[in-house]
Design an enzyme around this catalytic site. Structure first.
Site, mmCIF file in Angstrom:
data_model
loop_
_atom_site.group_PDB
_atom_site.id
_atom_site.type_symbol
_atom_site.label_atom_id
_atom_site.label_comp_id
_atom_site.label_asym_id
_atom_site.label_seq_id
_atom_site.Cartn_x
_atom_site.Cartn_y
_atom_site.Cartn_z
ATOM 1 C CB CYS A 170 -26.696 -21.726 8.711
ATOM 2 S SG CYS A 170 -25.003 -21.500 7.902
ATOM 3 C CG HIS A 212 -26.532 -26.050 10.068
ATOM 4 N ND1 HIS A 212 -27.534 -26.049 9.115
ATOM 5 C CD2 HIS A 212 -25.548 -25.729 9.398
ATOM 6 C CE1 HIS A 212 -27.160 -25.380 8.076
ATOM 7 N NE2 HIS A 212 -25.885 -24.981 8.176
ATOM 8 C CD GLU A 269 -30.216 -27.800 10.839
ATOM 9 O OE1 GLU A 269 -30.072 -27.030 11.715
ATOM 10 O OE2 GLU A 269 -29.999 -27.656 9.659
#
Ligand code: GLN
Length: 621
Positions: free
Chosen positions: A436, A563, A565
């Site tokens: 990001c 993102h 994650e």
């Protein structure tokens, strides 16, 4: 069997308002409160309870209650509250929902995070509409009813890609009992318990047992159970967090004062890694006890070889799988040093999902993860707050790592330091992974130092720059900060079959990942950037929004606008993280060769989202 019980409860109440019952399905609620202090690992304990239940073939969902007045976590500082976790539907929620998604392999929605902000907003909206018909609107019953209705409306939603309602709804009450702001939730849950009936409600209380001079001290737990009782709730199980196993005499004392059976005092002492916690709980027979306890009457579906229950078809949910994961995490000895260069490194939880995703990848790669935290401002020689010693130390750290990760962030503090890290990796062939803000930084650095656009910048940091290579997205609201970013699941199209992205995502042309940003790469600069070797290998459906950037001729210089994650799971590490970790040890190319141009052998990695409506199709610009 459980259907019968719910009908009985309904009859006993004289109405079908029983929140445990809907369309012939019975929901068993397992409510978890916390006592004594915060930061005990309550989220991990609850997730592990969920894992134990799932290994028994039960389908589990979860709800997190946050008693604060914010509507959601979106406007909260990562220093104050840790990371903002982003859900598939774009919900910006408490990081505990990340624990639930990771451990239970489920996909939650924004409604699974109840906050006082949301509850009061709803009650006040109804009051303004005149829906309370002239009544005085009060905390009891109007707010407590709103809480119960919310729970019931969310609990029955499937969160695991199987049809039908889950069997168990875990509810975590945030904060600690005795907090002023959680009192209304305890009151609501007490009413809820009365309506759902004993058969369908189990209360677990997590508290702390400090070890003083080698002795476990039970008084704090006794006091927190007393608080719970004053609120009209009686625990069925006590989960005692402690550094050491709770000995028999402490267990007996806690059982006596809390009026629970001896076997219902579960010791949750420190273990070598979090994957061991489900086993720790299971070893103390929690699964068996919670199912057999007459009051709750949970009955796990008996697994028949012809039609095993849905959750047993999920390979995540065998205890042996967790055991091997835990063993693997403990046995890895070959270190991989990853530098996280970020703006909020002073508070570990600010990047919780990034850290977890790195761990997932390291475990799969049989590597021991060593995170080196580098505060980005420390890499800014010109920053008056950065002393020469701080700068030297930060540079030495940067030069010592196998790979550098630049995570997300907001605002201009530390931007020059992030840029320095990106430049160092680009020019020294050090694996780089930008997420990001990390991707936006990589673009800015590239435009400044390769394209020669000295004042290249993001509109976020310099709205007057002549070369705004990262710009504000047109559809985003600049005035209202809460919930107005480009949020949640979006499709990314990977067209270039030679790209690293295509191989990482196991040759899937369309992938879905979660987003949270206001700015994006300026299309006007895309041709020049690509002409100089930084290719945008992933874009949105219209090819208008740059999602993935990768540098040609570099061992691994990979950046994403989304993102990744948030979709990483212990047994399914996100491919970007796994690729980065492997690249950091120069093992990525061999891995691609081994699996014929894929990260993994076999089938696809990321499936279509749970709810297709949640994977937004972009509005036309
Ligand atoms: N501040 C940047 C934006 O809003 C990056 C956001 C992020 O890293 N989550 O676009």
């Amino acid at each position: 069997m459980s259907k019968l019980r719910a009908n009985e409860s309904c009859e006993a109440l004289g109405s079908c308002e029983n929140p445990a019952y809907r369309d012939g399905h019975v929901m068993k609620y397992v409510v978890v409160t916390g006592g004594t202090l915060s930061g005990l690992g309550k989220g991990t304990t609850i997730s592990s309870i969920g894992v134990v239940l799932k290994t028994m073939g039960l389908r589990v969902t979860s709800i997190k209650i946050d008693p604060y007045l914010n509507v959601d976590a979106g406007t909260m500082s990562p220093y104050e509250h840790g990371e903002v976790y982003v859900l598939e539907d774009g919900g910006e929620v408490d990081l505990d929902l990340g624990n639930y998604e990771r451990f239970l392999n489920i996909t939650l929605t924004k409604d699974h995070n109840i906050t006082s902000g949301k509850i009061y907003e709803k009650v006040i909206r109804r009051e303004r509409k005149g829906e309370y018909l002239g009544k005085t609107v009060q905390v009891v019953p109007h707010v407590t009813n709103a809480i119960q209705n919310w729970i019931k409306s969310v609990a029955f939603r499937s969160v695991d890609k199987c049809s039908g309602a889950p069997d168990i709804c875990l509810i975590e009450v945030g904060g600690t009992v005795g907090d002023i702001e959680s009192a209304v939730y305890l009151e609501a849950l007490q009413q809820f318990f009365c309506k759902a009936g004993e058969d369908n409600f189990c209360l677990c209380h997590v508290s702390y047992v400090p070890i003083v001079c080698g002795e476990p001290k039970t008084k704090p737990t006794q006091h927190s159970v007393k608080e719970l009782r004053q609120a009209g709730l009686r625990p069925d199980f006590l989960f005692c967090r402690s550094e050491l196993p709770i000995n028999e005499s402490a267990r007996a004392k806690i059982a006596l004062f809390s009026q629970v059976p001896h076997s219902h005092v579960i010791s949750v002492h420190n273990v070598s890694n979090v994957y061991r916690v489900p086993m720790l709980i299971e070893e103390q027979s929690f699964g068996e006890l919670v199912c057999r306890v007459r009051k709750l009457g949970l009955v796990a579906p008996s697994p028949s070889p012809e039609s095993p229950p849905a959750s047993l078809q999920d390979p995540t949910f065998s205890m042996s799988r967790w055991e091997s994961l835990a063993d693997k995490a403990d046995s890895a000895s070959n270190p991989v040093r990853i530098g996280i260069v970020g703006k909020y490194t002073g508070f570990g939880d600010s990047y919780l999902s990034v850290v977890k995703a790195l761990h997932h990848a390291a475990v799969e790669a049989d590597l021991k993860l060593d995170i080196v935290w580098i505060e980005s401002t420390d890499l800014e020689q010109q920053n008056t707050k950065t002393t020469p010693a701080m700068y030297r130390e930060a540079v030495a750290k940067l030069e010592s790592v196998d790979g550098v990760l630049c995570p997300g962030g907001f605002g201009d503090r530390g931007i020059c330091g992030l840029e320095a890290a990106a430049e160092y990796c680009r020019t020294h062939s050090v694996p780089f992974f930008g997420i990001c803000l990390g991707m936006q930084i990589a673009i800015i650095e590239f435009c400044r130092n390769v394209l020669g656009l000295e004042d290249a910048n993001s509109e976020e940091f310099d709205p007057h720059s002549q070369h705004k290579v990262v710009v504000f997205m047109p559809e985003v609201n600049a005035d209202i900060m809460g919930g107005t970013m480009r949020l949640g699941n979006r499709a990314t199209i990977i067209r270039d079959k030679k790209s690293v992205a295509y191989k990482l995502y196991d040759q899937q042309p369309v992938i879905y990942e979660r987003h949270r940003h206001r700015y994006e790469v300026n299309l006007d600069f895309v041709p020049a950037i690509e002409a100089h070797g930084l290719k945008f290998t992933g874009q949105d459906e219209r090819g208008q929004r740059m999602e993935i950037a990768e540098l040609q001729g570099h061992p691994f210089y990979f950046a994403v606008q989304y993102h990744p994650e948030f979709t990483s799971r212990p047994i399914k590490p996100n491919p970007c993280f796994l690729g980065f970790i492997l690249a950091a040890k120069s093992r990525l190319s061999a891995r691609f060769e081994e699996h014929s141009g894929r990260l993994r052998a076999g089938s696809t990695y990321l499936e279509k989202p749970l709810n297709d409506e949640n994977s937004h199709v972009e509005a036309t610009k």
